[in-house]
Scaffold this motif. Sequence first.
Motif, short mmCIF file in Angstrom:
data_model
loop_
_atom_site.label_atom_id
_atom_site.label_comp_id
_atom_site.label_asym_id
_atom_site.label_seq_id
_atom_site.Cartn_x
_atom_site.Cartn_y
_atom_site.Cartn_z
N SER A 285 41.36 9.05 -18.74
CA SER A 285 42.33 8.14 -18.15
C SER A 285 43.74 8.72 -18.17
N PHE A 286 43.99 9.68 -19.09
CA PHE A 286 45.23 10.44 -19.09
C PHE A 286 44.91 11.86 -18.64
N LYS A 287 45.69 12.35 -17.70
CA LYS A 287 45.49 13.71 -17.20
C LYS A 287 46.85 14.37 -17.01
N PRO A 288 47.21 15.34 -17.86
CA PRO A 288 48.51 16.00 -17.68
C PRO A 288 48.55 16.80 -16.38
N ARG A 289 49.70 16.78 -15.75
CA ARG A 289 49.86 17.52 -14.49
C ARG A 289 50.80 18.70 -14.72
N VAL A 290 50.31 19.90 -14.47
CA VAL A 290 51.12 21.11 -14.58
C VAL A 290 51.60 21.47 -13.19
N ASP A 291 52.91 21.55 -13.03
CA ASP A 291 53.47 21.89 -11.72
C ASP A 291 53.42 23.38 -11.46
N ARG A 292 53.82 24.17 -12.48
CA ARG A 292 53.90 25.62 -12.26
C ARG A 292 53.83 26.34 -13.61
N THR A 293 53.20 27.50 -13.62
CA THR A 293 53.09 28.33 -14.81
C THR A 293 53.81 29.66 -14.57
N PHE A 294 54.60 30.07 -15.56
CA PHE A 294 55.34 31.33 -15.49
C PHE A 294 54.84 32.27 -16.59
N PRO A 295 54.89 33.59 -16.37
CA PRO A 295 54.61 34.52 -17.47
C PRO A 295 55.78 34.55 -18.44
N PHE A 296 55.49 34.97 -19.66
CA PHE A 296 56.48 34.99 -20.73
C PHE A 296 57.74 35.76 -20.31
N GLU A 297 57.56 36.86 -19.60
CA GLU A 297 58.68 37.72 -19.23
C GLU A 297 59.65 37.03 -18.27
N GLN A 298 59.24 35.95 -17.65
CA GLN A 298 60.08 35.25 -16.68
C GLN A 298 60.63 33.94 -17.26
#
Length: 327
Positions: A293-306
């Motif tokens: 019933s809860f679902k986190p939404r990830v908009d964008r993932t970046f690499p550590f270097e950025q």
Amino acid sequence: MPKAVRFHKLGGPEVLQIEDVAARHPEMGEVAIDVAAVGLNRAESMYYRGNYSQKPEFPSGLGYEVVGTVTAVGEGVDASLIGKRIGTIPIFSMNRYPVLSEKAVVPAEAVAEFPPSLSSIEGASVWMQYPTAYGALVEFAKVGPGDMVLLTAATSSVGLAAIQIVKAQGAISIATTRTSAKKQVLLDLGADHVIANQEEDLPARVHEITGGKLARVAFDAIGGSYIDTLAQAVAPEGTIYLYGLLSEEANSYPVSAFFKCISLTGYMMHQMNRPERFDRMKRYVYERLANGSFKPRVDRTFPFEQVADAYRYLESNQQVGKVVIAI
């Protein structure tokens, strides 16, 4: 030596640097973590700019919300945690426990497991947003069936968590966003109503949506003069929970709130740092993540270097949901 994000002066994302930092062994009551992902939050942006409730001590690390595997525990900590994948609940100081790093040490009381069905990237989008919204809406406001709840900055990760919590409580969410560009995505993500507050008259629309009853509760991340607009949309004797200060304007108690006897209440996560509240919150969030019933939404993932680019994106307000750095 593990790499960590640090900064040596206040400023924007450009002050952030990736440096080699000696790993620290966990002391009493602490756990060490190999970090897999880090969720970004406005708190860190305010911190490196010098606008947060706590001032950085230079050179300073930062970061609140990570997912990783426990590799060691300090004295007094259950050794069965070793090898488990956990997330961190942001109830600690970034001066003492910066976590935007390849390896981190945090208080054992701040770790929480999450369902194995979630990836590490999704897990880094749980333990800031859901507890923040839960504390104000469930623990204190006791939102329940039929309540009208007004949510500002609804496309943030906390705003999306609040939409899900309002629905779980049987209440009705009225989400706000600046323009109509994000209205449909908020409806698709579960908001019952959406108002574009730069294009529509917020109090008039809330009056229309609620049949004149207005909202019993407002959950606000903005503050400043916008509080007066919110107060016009909140019912007499209702409550505005102010959990963020995105506005740079001074905050004051507005006349419209005074005459309607509206409570303006500051809310911060550390209010949940009492054993009985903390345990209720963790159970509430975990159970609903587990049943879907809860679902986190990830908009964008970046690499550590950025990392600097990731924070610039966070500050741009383009995202709908969480911005995460993969380590």
